[in-house]
Design an enzyme around this catalytic site. Sequence first.
Site, PDB file in Angstrom:
ATOM      1  N   HIS A 232       0.882  -1.164  -0.014  1.00  8.27           N
ATOM      2  CA  HIS A 232      -0.152  -0.106   0.036  1.00  8.27           C
ATOM      3  C   HIS A 232       0.941   1.283   0.112  1.00  8.27           C
ATOM      4  O   HIS A 232       2.153   1.060   0.134  1.00  8.27           O
ATOM      5  CB  HIS A 232      -0.860  -0.213   1.126  1.00  8.27           C
ATOM      6  CG  HIS A 232      -0.262  -0.070   2.446  1.00  8.27           C
ATOM      7  ND1 HIS A 232       0.586  -1.055   2.965  1.00  8.27           N
ATOM      8  CD2 HIS A 232      -0.404   0.960   3.346  1.00  8.27           C
ATOM      9  CE1 HIS A 232       0.824  -0.619   4.255  1.00  8.27           C
ATOM     10  NE2 HIS A 232       0.453   0.596   4.557  1.00  8.27           N
TER      11      HIS A 232
ATOM     12  N   HIS B 103       1.345   3.900   2.021  1.00  4.37           N
ATOM     13  CA  HIS B 103       1.752   4.637   3.274  1.00  4.37           C
ATOM     14  C   HIS B 103       3.333   4.607   3.042  1.00  4.37           C
ATOM     15  O   HIS B 103       3.729   3.449   2.740  1.00  4.37           O
ATOM     16  CB  HIS B 103       1.248   3.867   4.678  1.00  4.37           C
ATOM     17  CG  HIS B 103      -0.054   4.501   4.860  1.00  4.37           C
ATOM     18  ND1 HIS B 103      -0.972   3.753   5.701  1.00  4.37           N
ATOM     19  CD2 HIS B 103      -0.880   5.404   4.479  1.00  4.37           C
ATOM     20  CE1 HIS B 103      -1.914   4.342   5.941  1.00  4.37           C
ATOM     21  NE2 HIS B 103      -2.013   5.420   4.889  1.00  4.37           N
TER      22      HIS B 103
ATOM     23  N   ASP C  36       6.019   4.207   4.795  1.00  5.15           N
ATOM     24  CA  ASP C  36       6.839   3.365   5.454  1.00  5.15           C
ATOM     25  C   ASP C  36       6.729   2.087   4.788  1.00  5.15           C
ATOM     26  O   ASP C  36       7.616   1.145   5.231  1.00  5.15           O
ATOM     27  CB  ASP C  36       6.406   3.191   7.207  1.00  5.15           C
ATOM     28  CG  ASP C  36       5.062   2.670   7.351  1.00  5.15           C
ATOM     29  OD1 ASP C  36       4.187   3.029   6.590  1.00  5.15           O
ATOM     30  OD2 ASP C  36       4.587   1.835   8.210  1.00  5.15           O
ATOM     31  N   HIS C  37       6.090   1.871   3.662  1.00  4.08           N
ATOM     32  CA  HIS C  37       6.038   0.693   3.031  1.00  4.08           C
ATOM     33  C   HIS C  37       6.492   0.850   1.660  1.00  4.08           C
ATOM     34  O   HIS C  37       6.883  -0.124   0.912  1.00  4.08           O
ATOM     35  CB  HIS C  37       4.640   0.309   2.893  1.00  4.08           C
ATOM     36  CG  HIS C  37       4.314  -0.472   4.270  1.00  4.08           C
ATOM     37  ND1 HIS C  37       4.263  -1.866   4.558  1.00  4.08           N
ATOM     38  CD2 HIS C  37       3.846   0.092   5.252  1.00  4.08           C
ATOM     39  CE1 HIS C  37       3.698  -2.107   5.760  1.00  4.08           C
ATOM     40  NE2 HIS C  37       3.402  -0.756   6.325  1.00  4.08           N
TER      41      HIS C  37
ATOM     42  N   HIS D   2      -7.641  -1.593   5.663  1.00  8.72           N
ATOM     43  CA  HIS D   2      -6.632  -0.361   6.143  1.00  8.72           C
ATOM     44  C   HIS D   2      -7.225   0.891   5.401  1.00  8.72           C
ATOM     45  O   HIS D   2      -8.330   0.884   5.194  1.00  8.72           O
ATOM     46  CB  HIS D   2      -5.210  -0.884   5.610  1.00  8.72           C
ATOM     47  CG  HIS D   2      -4.191  -0.155   6.466  1.00  8.72           C
ATOM     48  ND1 HIS D   2      -4.146   0.243   7.771  1.00  8.72           N
ATOM     49  CD2 HIS D   2      -3.169   0.676   5.903  1.00  8.72           C
ATOM     50  CE1 HIS D   2      -2.993   0.924   8.254  1.00  8.72           C
ATOM     51  NE2 HIS D   2      -2.493   1.196   7.085  1.00  8.72           N
TER      52      HIS D   2
ATOM     53  N   ASP E   9      -0.633  -4.092   6.752  1.00  7.05           N
ATOM     54  CA  ASP E   9      -1.274  -3.424   7.703  1.00  7.05           C
ATOM     55  C   ASP E   9      -2.646  -3.524   7.531  1.00  7.05           C
ATOM     56  O   ASP E   9      -3.291  -3.407   6.354  1.00  7.05           O
ATOM     57  CB  ASP E   9      -1.177  -1.945   7.441  1.00  7.05           C
ATOM     58  CG  ASP E   9       0.267  -1.285   7.592  1.00  7.05           C
ATOM     59  OD1 ASP E   9       1.445  -2.229   7.758  1.00  7.05           O
ATOM     60  OD2 ASP E   9       0.698  -0.344   7.710  1.00  7.05           O
TER      61      ASP E   9
ATOM     62  N   HIS F 111       5.966  -4.846  12.235  1.00  3.78           N
ATOM     63  CA  HIS F 111       5.298  -3.569  12.087  1.00  3.78           C
ATOM     64  C   HIS F 111       5.141  -3.182  13.473  1.00  3.78           C
ATOM     65  O   HIS F 111       3.944  -2.396  13.648  1.00  3.78           O
ATOM     66  CB  HIS F 111       3.963  -3.779  11.319  1.00  3.78           C
ATOM     67  CG  HIS F 111       3.638  -2.275  10.815  1.00  3.78           C
ATOM     68  ND1 HIS F 111       2.771  -1.626  11.378  1.00  3.78           N
ATOM     69  CD2 HIS F 111       3.876  -1.768   9.684  1.00  3.78           C
ATOM     70  CE1 HIS F 111       2.336  -0.595  10.743  1.00  3.78           C
ATOM     71  NE2 HIS F 111       3.351  -0.553   9.662  1.00  3.78           N
TER      72      HIS F 111
END
Length: 305
Positions: free
Chosen positions: A62, A64, A66-67, A142, A212, A270
């Site tokens: 996805h 976000h 941090d990914h 999410h 997530d 995570h």
Amino acid sequence: MDFELRILGSSSATPSANRHHTAQILTIGNQYHLIDCGEGTQMQLMQYKIKHQRICNIYISHLHGDHYFGLPGLLSTMHLQGRQTPLHLFGPPGLSDILSLQFKYSGTNLSYKLVFHELDTTVCKRIFEDKQITVHTIPMEHRVPCCGFLFREKPKPRPLIKEKLPAFLTPPQLVRLKWGEDIRDEEGNILVRNGDVTLEPKRSRSYAYCADSRYKPDLLPYLRNVDLLYHEATFADDMRERASYTFHSTARQAAEMAAAAQVRHLLLGHFSVRYKDLTPLLLEALEVFPKADLAIEGSVFCVRD
């Protein structure tokens, strides 16, 4: 054939001094599959001496940061080092636009073909297949479109017992024996019974990556009996309401999912930066599911066949 997962990053929204953003390398045979690519991923690849030019596929769960914030840098490094082999990138809608804009304003024309596969994150669908494995999406719940990934080995051939093989068998017949067939004559009579000249095939292995998501019991049919399950565990269970509000899960919920799906091994990851010591999260999961571990940087998990 190797079937091995190495953890490159385990932190959630913000990194800490000893935990990086989400990234994993799944090695299957001689191929590297990169799962998510948080900030600092290419530094972690160097840290663990993983040759990024051997990465064949990249899967982004996805959008976000941090990914995927490490992705433009990694792709650019591959270009600067002269990669020629095509690279397949699987990700949600919008990722291609983000990269195109990045490369447009940096004047980057990649030296290799980047093949983008846009994912429908709402369904379970096969997105990749070769001679060894299949990869399916797993729909997550999410705040933005998000999916996990299920990697499965294909059925393996049956080993032949050489000393029991009749001399008259042809190469095509040997292949048929490997795949479980009996050898018959033109009238349909059995000449060689498969079970007499072959052994049971080695077990096909599997890995499920649950990115997530809120706790989502309807994922169970996709996760049933997998060998290795990674499930996010951002919070401890005393913050279950906070987890639900932010579309995340707790360590106990991850363990409940593993137990219900009857998986072989659970990995928790995570982690919120609030947890300096991850032991309480692990202990919480172990109360529900006895075969659980922390997916921390540098850890390697091998799946045996």
